[in-house]
Design a protein around this motif. Structure first.
Motif, PDB file in Angstrom:
ATOM      1  N   ARG A  29       0.853  -1.203   0.000  1.00 13.70           N
ATOM      2  CA  ARG A  29       0.000   0.000   0.000  1.00 13.70           C
ATOM      3  C   ARG A  29       0.881   1.243   0.000  1.00 13.70           C
ATOM      4  O   ARG A  29       1.984   1.241   0.555  1.00 13.70           O
ATOM      5  CB  ARG A  29      -0.946  -0.010   1.194  1.00 13.70           C
ATOM      6  N   GLY A  30       0.413   2.275  -0.712  1.00 10.86           N
ATOM      7  CA  GLY A  30       1.149   3.531  -0.776  1.00 10.86           C
ATOM      8  C   GLY A  30       2.208   3.602  -1.851  1.00 10.86           C
ATOM      9  O   GLY A  30       2.802   4.660  -2.054  1.00 10.86           O
ATOM     10  N   VAL A  31       2.460   2.506  -2.570  1.00  7.39           N
ATOM     11  CA  VAL A  31       3.498   2.480  -3.602  1.00  7.39           C
ATOM     12  C   VAL A  31       2.852   2.627  -4.983  1.00  7.39           C
ATOM     13  O   VAL A  31       1.938   1.876  -5.330  1.00  7.39           O
ATOM     14  CB  VAL A  31       4.331   1.181  -3.524  1.00  7.39           C
ATOM     15  N   VAL A  32       3.341   3.591  -5.765  1.00  5.97           N
ATOM     16  CA  VAL A  32       2.796   3.843  -7.103  1.00  5.97           C
ATOM     17  C   VAL A  32       3.110   2.662  -8.014  1.00  5.97           C
ATOM     18  O   VAL A  32       4.247   2.162  -8.039  1.00  5.97           O
ATOM     19  CB  VAL A  32       3.362   5.157  -7.690  1.00  5.97           C
ATOM     20  N   HIS A  33       2.092   2.230  -8.763  1.00  9.62           N
ATOM     21  CA  HIS A  33       2.276   1.116  -9.692  1.00  9.62           C
ATOM     22  C   HIS A  33       1.361   1.273 -10.905  1.00  9.62           C
ATOM     23  O   HIS A  33       0.435   2.078 -10.903  1.00  9.62           O
ATOM     24  CB  HIS A  33       2.029  -0.222  -8.996  1.00  9.62           C
ATOM     25  N   HIS A  34       1.666   0.480 -11.917  1.00 14.14           N
ATOM     26  CA  HIS A  34       0.925   0.520 -13.187  1.00 14.14           C
ATOM     27  C   HIS A  34       1.149  -0.809 -13.899  1.00 14.14           C
ATOM     28  O   HIS A  34       2.214  -1.415 -13.779  1.00 14.14           O
ATOM     29  CB  HIS A  34       1.449   1.669 -14.051  1.00 14.14           C
ATOM     30  N   HIS A  35       0.146  -1.257 -14.643  1.00 15.14           N
ATOM     31  CA  HIS A  35       0.236  -2.511 -15.390  1.00 15.14           C
ATOM     32  C   HIS A  35       0.013  -2.236 -16.874  1.00 15.14           C
ATOM     33  O   HIS A  35      -0.772  -1.357 -17.237  1.00 15.14           O
ATOM     34  CB  HIS A  35      -0.823  -3.504 -14.924  1.00 15.14           C
ATOM     35  N   ALA A  36       0.676  -3.004 -17.737  1.00 15.13           N
ATOM     36  CA  ALA A  36       0.482  -2.903 -19.184  1.00 15.13           C
ATOM     37  C   ALA A  36       0.788  -4.262 -19.805  1.00 15.13           C
ATOM     38  O   ALA A  36       1.627  -5.004 -19.299  1.00 15.13           O
ATOM     39  CB  ALA A  36       1.399  -1.843 -19.778  1.00 15.13           C
ATOM     40  N   ASN A  37       0.104  -4.570 -20.890  1.00 13.64           N
ATOM     41  CA  ASN A  37       0.425  -5.770 -21.650  1.00 13.64           C
ATOM     42  C   ASN A  37       1.086  -5.313 -22.940  1.00 13.64           C
ATOM     43  O   ASN A  37       0.410  -4.870 -23.870  1.00 13.64           O
ATOM     44  CB  ASN A  37      -0.821  -6.599 -21.940  1.00 13.64           C
ATOM     45  N   LEU A  38       2.407  -5.423 -22.992  1.00 14.03           N
ATOM     46  CA  LEU A  38       3.174  -5.015 -24.164  1.00 14.03           C
ATOM     47  C   LEU A  38       3.442  -6.190 -25.102  1.00 14.03           C
ATOM     48  O   LEU A  38       4.090  -6.020 -26.125  1.00 14.03           O
ATOM     49  CB  LEU A  38       4.499  -4.381 -23.721  1.00 14.03           C
ATOM     50  N   GLY A  39       2.934  -7.368 -24.746  1.00 16.61           N
ATOM     51  CA  GLY A  39       3.164  -8.569 -25.543  1.00 16.61           C
ATOM     52  C   GLY A  39       2.150  -8.734 -26.656  1.00 16.61           C
ATOM     53  O   GLY A  39       1.402  -7.802 -26.999  1.00 16.61           O
ATOM     54  N   THR A  40       2.102  -9.946 -27.201  1.00 18.41           N
ATOM     55  CA  THR A  40       1.222 -10.243 -28.335  1.00 18.41           C
ATOM     56  C   THR A  40       0.081 -11.188 -27.965  1.00 18.41           C
ATOM     57  O   THR A  40      -0.735 -11.523 -28.807  1.00 18.41           O
ATOM     58  CB  THR A  40       2.028 -10.869 -29.487  1.00 18.41           C
ATOM     59  N   GLU A  41       0.045 -11.646 -26.707  1.00 17.87           N
ATOM     60  CA  GLU A  41      -1.042 -12.525 -26.275  1.00 17.87           C
ATOM     61  C   GLU A  41      -1.643 -11.988 -24.977  1.00 17.87           C
ATOM     62  O   GLU A  41      -1.008 -11.211 -24.261  1.00 17.87           O
ATOM     63  CB  GLU A  41      -0.555 -13.959 -26.088  1.00 17.87           C
TER      64      GLU A  41
END
Length: 142
Positions: A82-94
């Motif tokens: 908690r309190g930690v900046v984060h982000h998700h992304a799918n840069l792959g092909t599946e």
């Protein structure tokens, strides 16, 4: 895989809820989070009072935690306090799928239903309203 209690779609994202706060005395939420290639994922943010654990089930997702970029593949795990900046992304092909655990259960199905309904209303979502919804569940845009 067990049958999900509920499936919620937020744009192209799919969340398959396996446990929610009602199952765990509000201690945790657990869901499979599927992200197609190039799908829009929430902006970098942090949780005021919820820890997050990710475990890779399929494909590969890029997760940035406190500025550190890492690939999360099958069998990889990532803890986000908690309190930690984060982000998700799918840069792959599946499509990437991760098992996600949030504890305590403040960010559960209700949050994703509300956000999904806003995004399905048509047209670009009102960014002020998105931030209001996030704030109601203890998420803060970084």
């Amino acid at each position: 895989m067990p049958e999900p209690k509920e499936i919620i779609r937020v744009g192209a994202l799919e969340l398959r809820f396996l446990l929610d706060g009602d199952d765990t005395e509000q201690r945790l939420v657990m869901f499979e989070f599927s992200v197609p290639p190039g799908a829009k994922v929430p902006a970098p943010h942090y949780h005021e009072d919820v820890d997050e654990l990710l475990y890779g089930l399929a494909g590969s997702m890029t997760t940035t935690v406190a500025g550190q970029v890492r690939a999360l593949g099958v069998g990889d795990s990532c803890f986000i306090p908690r309190g930690v900046v984060h982000h998700h992304a799918n840069l792959g092909t599946e499509t990437a799928t991760v098992l996600t655990v949030l504890t305590p259960a403040r960010i559960g199905p209700a949050y994703f239903r509300e956000l999904g309904a806003l995004l399905q209303a048509g047209g670009p979502p009102d960014p002020v309203r998105v931030q209001e919804i996030m704030a109601n569940y203890g998420l803060v845009v970084a």
